[in-house]
Scaffold this motif. Structure first.
Motif, PDB file in Angstrom:
ATOM      1  N   GLN A   1       0.848  -1.211   0.000  1.00 29.94           N
ATOM      2  CA  GLN A   1       0.000   0.000   0.000  1.00 29.94           C
ATOM      3  C   GLN A   1       0.879   1.255   0.000  1.00 29.94           C
ATOM      4  O   GLN A   1       0.846   2.062   0.923  1.00 29.94           O
ATOM      5  CB  GLN A   1      -0.947  -0.035   1.189  1.00 29.94           C
ATOM      6  CG  GLN A   1      -2.053  -1.065   1.036  1.00 29.94           C
ATOM      7  CD  GLN A   1      -2.806  -0.921  -0.287  1.00 29.94           C
ATOM      8  OE1 GLN A   1      -3.382   0.123  -0.576  1.00 29.94           O
ATOM      9  NE2 GLN A   1      -2.784  -1.977  -1.107  1.00 29.94           N
ATOM     10  N   ILE A   2       1.653   1.386  -1.066  1.00 25.80           N
ATOM     11  CA  ILE A   2       2.572   2.508  -1.209  1.00 25.80           C
ATOM     12  C   ILE A   2       1.785   3.790  -1.468  1.00 25.80           C
ATOM     13  O   ILE A   2       0.730   3.776  -2.111  1.00 25.80           O
ATOM     14  CB  ILE A   2       3.564   2.210  -2.369  1.00 25.80           C
ATOM     15  CG1 ILE A   2       4.697   3.245  -2.420  1.00 25.80           C
ATOM     16  CG2 ILE A   2       2.835   2.117  -3.701  1.00 25.80           C
ATOM     17  CD1 ILE A   2       5.798   2.870  -3.416  1.00 25.80           C
ATOM     18  N   SER A   3       2.250   4.919  -0.934  1.00 28.58           N
ATOM     19  CA  SER A   3       1.581   6.197  -1.190  1.00 28.58           C
ATOM     20  C   SER A   3       1.884   6.655  -2.611  1.00 28.58           C
ATOM     21  O   SER A   3       2.867   6.223  -3.240  1.00 28.58           O
ATOM     22  CB  SER A   3       2.070   7.258  -0.210  1.00 28.58           C
ATOM     23  OG  SER A   3       3.415   7.615  -0.492  1.00 28.58           O
ATOM     24  N   GLN A   4       1.033   7.542  -3.111  1.00 36.19           N
ATOM     25  CA  GLN A   4       1.274   8.068  -4.462  1.00 36.19           C
ATOM     26  C   GLN A   4       2.613   8.788  -4.522  1.00 36.19           C
ATOM     27  O   GLN A   4       3.371   8.642  -5.488  1.00 36.19           O
ATOM     28  CB  GLN A   4       0.147   9.027  -4.877  1.00 36.19           C
ATOM     29  CG  GLN A   4       0.364   9.616  -6.275  1.00 36.19           C
ATOM     30  CD  GLN A   4      -0.833  10.387  -6.798  1.00 36.19           C
ATOM     31  OE1 GLN A   4      -1.962  10.124  -6.418  1.00 36.19           O
ATOM     32  NE2 GLN A   4      -0.590  11.336  -7.686  1.00 36.19           N
ATOM     33  N   GLU A   5       2.934   9.561  -3.483  1.00 28.92           N
ATOM     34  CA  GLU A   5       4.185  10.319  -3.461  1.00 28.92           C
ATOM     35  C   GLU A   5       5.390   9.386  -3.520  1.00 28.92           C
ATOM     36  O   GLU A   5       6.345   9.623  -4.269  1.00 28.92           O
ATOM     37  CB  GLU A   5       4.258  11.198  -2.210  1.00 28.92           C
ATOM     38  CG  GLU A   5       3.255  12.329  -2.164  1.00 28.92           C
ATOM     39  CD  GLU A   5       1.830  11.884  -1.863  1.00 28.92           C
ATOM     40  OE1 GLU A   5       1.650  10.726  -1.389  1.00 28.92           O
ATOM     41  OE2 GLU A   5       0.893  12.671  -2.122  1.00 28.92           O
ATOM     42  N   ALA A   6       5.348   8.311  -2.738  1.00 32.30           N
ATOM     43  CA  ALA A   6       6.467   7.367  -2.714  1.00 32.30           C
ATOM     44  C   ALA A   6       6.589   6.628  -4.046  1.00 32.30           C
ATOM     45  O   ALA A   6       7.705   6.373  -4.541  1.00 32.30           O
ATOM     46  CB  ALA A   6       6.296   6.379  -1.568  1.00 32.30           C
ATOM     47  N   PHE A   7       5.458   6.265  -4.633  1.00 32.10           N
ATOM     48  CA  PHE A   7       5.458   5.580  -5.926  1.00 32.10           C
ATOM     49  C   PHE A   7       6.065   6.482  -7.003  1.00 32.10           C
ATOM     50  O   PHE A   7       6.926   6.050  -7.782  1.00 32.10           O
ATOM     51  CB  PHE A   7       4.021   5.190  -6.286  1.00 32.10           C
ATOM     52  CG  PHE A   7       3.887   4.470  -7.600  1.00 32.10           C
ATOM     53  CD1 PHE A   7       4.274   3.144  -7.730  1.00 32.10           C
ATOM     54  CD2 PHE A   7       3.343   5.119  -8.706  1.00 32.10           C
ATOM     55  CE1 PHE A   7       4.135   2.470  -8.949  1.00 32.10           C
ATOM     56  CE2 PHE A   7       3.206   4.465  -9.918  1.00 32.10           C
ATOM     57  CZ  PHE A   7       3.597   3.141 -10.042  1.00 32.10           C
ATOM     58  N   GLU A   8       5.626   7.737  -7.024  1.00 28.13           N
ATOM     59  CA  GLU A   8       6.156   8.684  -8.017  1.00 28.13           C
ATOM     60  C   GLU A   8       7.645   8.911  -7.820  1.00 28.13           C
ATOM     61  O   GLU A   8       8.404   9.018  -8.803  1.00 28.13           O
ATOM     62  CB  GLU A   8       5.383  10.004  -7.939  1.00 28.13           C
ATOM     63  CG  GLU A   8       3.957   9.886  -8.449  1.00 28.13           C
ATOM     64  CD  GLU A   8       3.119  11.130  -8.223  1.00 28.13           C
ATOM     65  OE1 GLU A   8       2.057  11.240  -8.864  1.00 28.13           O
ATOM     66  OE2 GLU A   8       3.515  11.996  -7.404  1.00 28.13           O
ATOM     67  N   ALA A   9       8.081   8.996  -6.570  1.00 27.77           N
ATOM     68  CA  ALA A   9       9.507   9.192  -6.288  1.00 27.77           C
ATOM     69  C   ALA A   9      10.329   8.015  -6.822  1.00 27.77           C
ATOM     70  O   ALA A   9      11.421   8.208  -7.380  1.00 27.77           O
ATOM     71  CB  ALA A   9       9.729   9.357  -4.780  1.00 27.77           C
ATOM     72  N   ARG A  10       9.808   6.789  -6.679  1.00 31.24           N
ATOM     73  CA  ARG A  10      10.520   5.617  -7.191  1.00 31.24           C
ATOM     74  C   ARG A  10      10.551   5.607  -8.722  1.00 31.24           C
ATOM     75  O   ARG A  10      11.566   5.254  -9.320  1.00 31.24           O
ATOM     76  CB  ARG A  10       9.870   4.317  -6.685  1.00 31.24           C
ATOM     77  CG  ARG A  10      10.228   3.976  -5.243  1.00 31.24           C
ATOM     78  CD  ARG A  10       9.774   2.578  -4.862  1.00 31.24           C
ATOM     79  NE  ARG A  10      10.555   1.534  -5.526  1.00 31.24           N
ATOM     80  CZ  ARG A  10      10.327   0.229  -5.351  1.00 31.24           C
ATOM     81  NH1 ARG A  10       9.341  -0.189  -4.571  1.00 31.24           N
ATOM     82  NH2 ARG A  10      11.075  -0.672  -5.985  1.00 31.24           N
ATOM     83  N   ILE A  11       9.461   6.013  -9.333  1.00 36.99           N
ATOM     84  CA  ILE A  11       9.424   6.105 -10.800  1.00 36.99           C
ATOM     85  C   ILE A  11      10.500   7.082 -11.290  1.00 36.99           C
ATOM     86  O   ILE A  11      11.215   6.813 -12.266  1.00 36.99           O
ATOM     87  CB  ILE A  11       8.028   6.560 -11.293  1.00 36.99           C
ATOM     88  CG1 ILE A  11       6.968   5.485 -11.020  1.00 36.99           C
ATOM     89  CG2 ILE A  11       8.065   6.954 -12.773  1.00 36.99           C
ATOM     90  CD1 ILE A  11       6.965   4.315 -11.973  1.00 36.99           C
ATOM     91  N   LEU A  12      10.608   8.212 -10.607  1.00 41.51           N
ATOM     92  CA  LEU A  12      11.584   9.234 -11.009  1.00 41.51           C
ATOM     93  C   LEU A  12      13.023   8.795 -10.761  1.00 41.51           C
ATOM     94  O   LEU A  12      13.924   9.098 -11.547  1.00 41.51           O
ATOM     95  CB  LEU A  12      11.298  10.543 -10.265  1.00 41.51           C
ATOM     96  CG  LEU A  12      10.079  11.337 -10.753  1.00 41.51           C
ATOM     97  CD1 LEU A  12       9.716  12.423  -9.764  1.00 41.51           C
ATOM     98  CD2 LEU A  12      10.356  11.938 -12.134  1.00 41.51           C
TER      99      LEU A  12
END
Length: 305
Positions: A101-112
């Motif tokens: 249940q990753i947060s959107q912010e953490a998911f986006e940070a990993r994508i970047l």
């Protein structure tokens, strides 16, 4: 005095509130729906139809259009441009696949931060840009539909075949979201000569439209596309004509809709392109100068995935 063109939009919102067909939908949120709608916006005097009854983040909408034109399908490049409107779909897929249940912010940070992670989890499948610029036929040959339309506008502007679209039946099941704005057809008037440049108009066919969140973005970015293509072929933007199929208001957007119809539209802003790139591929957000935009305040509302 002419009626403000934004009332076309507000009339649709009001109709959905009063007479919309109550439906369950793919997202499970539920909608009020109507079928078959058209709006027309005259862009010939530089008008940029960015709705004023709530603030529309026009730069984000135009950035999305520029991203479509690159032919890319991964959210990493969008996130680098601070555009988060496509994150919900890959995030939902990642959560369901991994149970994390990753947060959107953490998911986006990993994508970047992680190109391998972005490649694995950030791709949306063969969505709009892929179909517009790299449609693959049965023999494996790729077709650049946008470039073909621009070439036809330059060489045979009276053609009735100046169309590009994204509804590639063979690849629909691979897409994060089936194309909503499906068909783009161009039309040139004023080819009989005279002092004025010919006018270029655009008819967009949209099979499905979220009137609360999607439509303000769509109209704005489609107007931006018309301005870019018109500049590339040395014509004046004419009309943006928008035709919606299933046009719907999500049930959790009702309060936003009621507030919208209480507000009075203000004058649309003007758009000026600050330079003419060598091709449709060369535009950047800095090329768009929008003046006179004075909207009512933004209204927050959730997106349905």
């Amino acid at each position: 005095m002419a009626r403000h063109p934004e009332y076309q939009y507000l009339d649709i919102v009001e109709h959905l509130l009063e007479k919309g067909d109550r439906r369950l939908d793919r997202t499970g949120v539920g909608t009020f729906s109507m079928f078959g709608v058209m709006m027309r916006f005259d862009l010939s005097d530089g008008t940029f139809p960015v709705y004023t009854t709530k603030r529309v983040f026009w730069k984000t909408a135009v950035k999305e259009m520029l991203w479509f034109l690159t032919g890319q399908t991964n959210i990493q490049s969008l996130l680098r441009d601070n555009v988060r409107i496509w994150t919900d779909w890959p995030l939902d897929k990642y959560r369901k696949a991994t149970g994390e249940q990753i947060s959107q912010e953490a998911f986006e940070a990993r994508i970047l931060a992680d190109d391998d992670f972005a490649q694995a989890w950030g791709d949306l499948g063969p969505v709009y840009g892929k179909q517009w610029r790299r449609w693959r036929d049965a023999d494996g040959k790729e077709h650049d539909q946008v470039a073909a339309v621009i070439e036809t506008l330059k060489t045979n502007p009276s053609s009735r075949r100046m169309v590009f679209h994204a509804w590639n039946v063979a690849e629909l099941d691979q897409m994060a979201l089936h194309p909503c704005h499906m068909t783009y057809q161009f039309h040139v008037s004023g080819l009989g000569g005279g002092q004025e440049k010919p006018k270029l108009s655009l008819l967009v066919g949209q099979r499905s439209n979220d009137i609360g969140l999607g439509n303000p973005f769509n109209i704005c970015q489609q107007a931006a596309l018309l301005a870019m293509v018109a500049q590339q072929v040395d014509m004046t933007p004419g009309e943006l004509i928008w035709a919606g199929g299933d046009v719907h208001l999500y049930s959790n957007h009702v309060e936003m809709a009621r507030e919208l119809v209480r507000r009075e539209p203000r004058p649309f802003p003007k758009l000026r392109l600050l330079r003419k790139p060598d091709s449709i591929d060369g535009y950047r957000i800095e090329d768009f100068e929008v003046t006179g935009y004075d909207p009512h305040p933004a209204i927050a509302a959730p997106v349905a995935v």
